[in-house]
Scaffold this motif. Sequence first.
Motif, mmCIF file in Angstrom:
data_model
loop_
_atom_site.group_PDB
_atom_site.id
_atom_site.type_symbol
_atom_site.label_atom_id
_atom_site.label_comp_id
_atom_site.label_asym_id
_atom_site.label_seq_id
_atom_site.Cartn_x
_atom_site.Cartn_y
_atom_site.Cartn_z
ATOM 1 N N ASN A 40 7.262 -5.811 -1.250
ATOM 2 C CA ASN A 40 6.185 -6.096 -2.192
ATOM 3 C C ASN A 40 4.895 -6.434 -1.451
ATOM 4 O O ASN A 40 3.823 -5.965 -1.813
ATOM 5 N N VAL A 41 5.029 -7.241 -0.409
ATOM 6 C CA VAL A 41 3.841 -7.682 0.335
ATOM 7 C C VAL A 41 3.400 -6.626 1.345
ATOM 8 O O VAL A 41 2.200 -6.426 1.577
ATOM 9 N N ALA A 42 4.370 -5.909 1.930
ATOM 10 C CA ALA A 42 4.064 -4.935 2.982
ATOM 11 C C ALA A 42 3.459 -3.641 2.440
ATOM 12 O O ALA A 42 2.803 -2.902 3.180
ATOM 13 N N TYR A 43 3.665 -3.376 1.156
ATOM 14 C CA TYR A 43 3.273 -2.088 0.576
ATOM 15 C C TYR A 43 1.789 -1.781 0.790
ATOM 16 O O TYR A 43 1.426 -0.718 1.289
ATOM 17 N N GLY A 44 0.919 -2.721 0.416
ATOM 18 C CA GLY A 44 -0.527 -2.496 0.523
ATOM 19 C C GLY A 44 -0.995 -2.279 1.956
ATOM 20 O O GLY A 44 -1.653 -1.274 2.254
ATOM 21 N N PRO A 45 -0.658 -3.214 2.870
ATOM 22 C CA PRO A 45 -1.073 -3.016 4.264
ATOM 23 C C PRO A 45 -0.568 -1.696 4.853
ATOM 24 O O PRO A 45 -1.264 -1.064 5.653
ATOM 25 N N ARG A 46 0.633 -1.278 4.428
ATOM 26 C CA ARG A 46 1.190 -0.032 4.956
ATOM 27 C C ARG A 46 0.375 1.165 4.472
ATOM 28 O O ARG A 46 -0.026 2.016 5.268
ATOM 29 N N ILE A 47 0.091 1.238 3.156
ATOM 30 C CA ILE A 47 -0.613 2.437 2.662
ATOM 31 C C ILE A 47 -2.085 2.446 3.074
ATOM 32 O O ILE A 47 -2.701 3.504 3.162
ATOM 33 N N HIS A 48 -2.634 1.268 3.357
ATOM 34 C CA HIS A 48 -4.032 1.213 3.801
ATOM 35 C C HIS A 48 -4.164 1.242 5.329
ATOM 36 O O HIS A 48 -5.275 1.128 5.849
ATOM 37 N N GLY A 49 -3.030 1.365 6.021
ATOM 38 C CA GLY A 49 -3.064 1.486 7.479
ATOM 39 C C GLY A 49 -3.560 0.240 8.193
ATOM 40 O O GLY A 49 -4.231 0.326 9.218
ATOM 41 N N LEU A 50 -3.216 -0.939 7.658
ATOM 42 C CA LEU A 50 -3.707 -2.184 8.245
ATOM 43 C C LEU A 50 -2.810 -2.724 9.354
ATOM 44 O O LEU A 50 -3.184 -3.674 10.031
ATOM 45 N N ALA A 51 -1.625 -2.152 9.504
ATOM 46 C CA ALA A 51 -0.683 -2.637 10.521
ATOM 47 C C ALA A 51 -0.358 -1.512 11.488
ATOM 48 O O ALA A 51 0.050 -0.425 11.075
ATOM 49 N N GLN A 90 -9.878 2.116 -2.542
ATOM 50 C CA GLN A 90 -10.400 1.166 -1.561
ATOM 51 C C GLN A 90 -11.036 -0.034 -2.258
ATOM 52 O O GLN A 90 -10.879 -1.178 -1.831
ATOM 53 N N LEU A 91 -11.745 0.233 -3.352
ATOM 54 C CA LEU A 91 -12.372 -0.843 -4.124
ATOM 55 C C LEU A 91 -11.325 -1.836 -4.605
ATOM 56 O O LEU A 91 -11.520 -3.053 -4.514
ATOM 57 N N ARG A 92 -10.194 -1.331 -5.106
ATOM 58 C CA ARG A 92 -9.170 -2.223 -5.660
ATOM 59 C C ARG A 92 -8.408 -2.959 -4.574
ATOM 60 O O ARG A 92 -7.728 -3.947 -4.865
ATOM 61 N N ALA A 93 -8.513 -2.497 -3.331
ATOM 62 C CA ALA A 93 -7.991 -3.287 -2.207
ATOM 63 C C ALA A 93 -8.968 -4.430 -1.907
ATOM 64 O O ALA A 93 -8.560 -5.547 -1.609
ATOM 65 N N ARG A 94 -10.262 -4.154 -2.014
ATOM 66 C CA ARG A 94 -11.283 -5.170 -1.729
ATOM 67 C C ARG A 94 -11.423 -6.172 -2.872
ATOM 68 O O ARG A 94 -11.806 -7.319 -2.646
ATOM 69 N N VAL A 95 -11.129 -5.713 -4.093
ATOM 70 C CA VAL A 95 -11.205 -6.576 -5.280
ATOM 71 C C VAL A 95 -9.828 -6.551 -5.940
ATOM 72 O O VAL A 95 -9.528 -5.716 -6.778
ATOM 73 N N GLY A 96 -8.969 -7.473 -5.509
ATOM 74 C CA GLY A 96 -7.573 -7.482 -5.969
ATOM 75 C C GLY A 96 -7.439 -8.091 -7.351
ATOM 76 O O GLY A 96 -8.312 -8.830 -7.814
ATOM 77 N N MET A 97 -6.325 -7.776 -8.017
ATOM 78 C CA MET A 97 -6.116 -8.236 -9.400
ATOM 79 C C MET A 97 -4.737 -8.864 -9.528
ATOM 80 O O MET A 97 -3.748 -8.316 -9.050
ATOM 81 N N VAL A 98 -4.692 -10.017 -10.165
ATOM 82 C CA VAL A 98 -3.426 -10.676 -10.507
ATOM 83 C C VAL A 98 -3.384 -10.770 -12.027
ATOM 84 O O VAL A 98 -4.292 -11.328 -12.642
ATOM 85 N N PHE A 99 -2.338 -10.205 -12.610
ATOM 86 C CA PHE A 99 -2.289 -10.057 -14.066
ATOM 87 C C PHE A 99 -1.630 -11.259 -14.745
ATOM 88 O O PHE A 99 -1.018 -12.108 -14.106
ATOM 89 N N GLN A 100 -1.758 -11.253 -16.066
ATOM 90 C CA GLN A 100 -1.233 -12.337 -16.890
ATOM 91 C C GLN A 100 0.280 -12.493 -16.717
ATOM 92 O O GLN A 100 0.787 -13.592 -16.543
ATOM 93 N N LYS A 101 0.984 -11.362 -16.762
ATOM 94 C CA LYS A 101 2.440 -11.397 -16.613
ATOM 95 C C LYS A 101 2.764 -10.976 -15.193
ATOM 96 O O LYS A 101 2.273 -9.942 -14.742
ATOM 97 N N PRO A 102 3.539 -11.775 -14.460
ATOM 98 C CA PRO A 102 3.890 -11.365 -13.088
ATOM 99 C C PRO A 102 4.499 -9.968 -13.088
ATOM 100 O O PRO A 102 5.345 -9.655 -13.928
ATOM 101 N N ASN A 103 4.045 -9.120 -12.165
ATOM 102 C CA ASN A 103 4.515 -7.734 -12.146
ATOM 103 C C ASN A 103 4.893 -7.274 -10.739
ATOM 104 O O ASN A 103 4.310 -6.331 -10.213
ATOM 105 N N PRO A 104 5.878 -7.971 -10.116
ATOM 106 C CA PRO A 104 6.291 -7.506 -8.791
ATOM 107 C C PRO A 104 6.882 -6.104 -8.862
ATOM 108 O O PRO A 104 7.440 -5.707 -9.898
ATOM 109 N N PHE A 105 6.744 -5.346 -7.771
ATOM 110 C CA PHE A 105 7.386 -4.035 -7.700
ATOM 111 C C PHE A 105 8.900 -4.236 -7.674
ATOM 112 O O PHE A 105 9.382 -5.254 -7.170
ATOM 113 N N PRO A 106 9.670 -3.254 -8.171
ATOM 114 C CA PRO A 106 11.138 -3.345 -8.073
ATOM 115 C C PRO A 106 11.603 -3.027 -6.650
ATOM 116 O O PRO A 106 12.340 -2.078 -6.401
#
Length: 248
Positions: free
Chosen positions: A100-111, A78-94
């Motif tokens: 890629n965008v829907a993953y977080g809201p889905r697992i956190h039950g936001l939709a 939950q903390l890492r949802a509230r404090v998001g991180m963008v890394f040096q090298k782009p790391n999109p999911f395969p």
Amino acid sequence: MIARDVSVYYGDKRALDSVSIDITQENVTAFIGPSGCGKSTFLRTLNRMNDTIANARVEGKIELDGEDIYSSGMDVVQLRARVGMVFQKPNPFPKSIYENVAYGPRIHGLAGSKGDLDGIVEQSLKRAGLWEEVKDRLDESGTALSGGQQQRLCIARAIAVDPEVILMDEPCSALDPIATAKIEDLINELRGRYAIVIVTHNMQQAARVSQRTAFFHLGNLVEYGDTSEIFTNPRAERTKDYITGRYG
């Protein structure tokens, strides 16, 4: 976020010594300093990324909205949802751009429905300045995008879960000047909506995008203040030497 007397150890080696800093929503905060000075180490304490390093130990207190993020009751996911991180090298999911965008809201039950999820994906991509470029190919793989687009996709992914803080660890170091300019424009647009912290080696970038700057050196926070003051009238000799290029 408020950090007080934060020290970080890797085994017996102290990487960060008693750092205290306040991070506010209205400002973009830049962390600058030479390689190995502790700025990325400190950034990673803010969402407990150092937990993933076996011999890392954090002392001191870090609070998010008055909550101690290192307390035993803190849900790290939950903390890492509230404090998001963008890394040096782009790391999109395969996965697809959409997923890629829907993953977080889905697992956190936001939709609550597919329509809600579609709305979150569209809004996040718009905020990340990517919607117009990808709206007709949301089913394509996120890894097929250019480097700059991938980084904006990662920013869209971070903001899709409605964080309070976004941490960026040298987000432009792998990008060309045009892509870098787009990311900097995006940071300026997102300011005030989220508390943003950026680690950068590029002092011109820190001057362009931040309102507050923290200068780290040899594991110490040497100076922290308004960006304009740090760059034009630094109080510490070490800050002045770094900014004028005497070392780095």
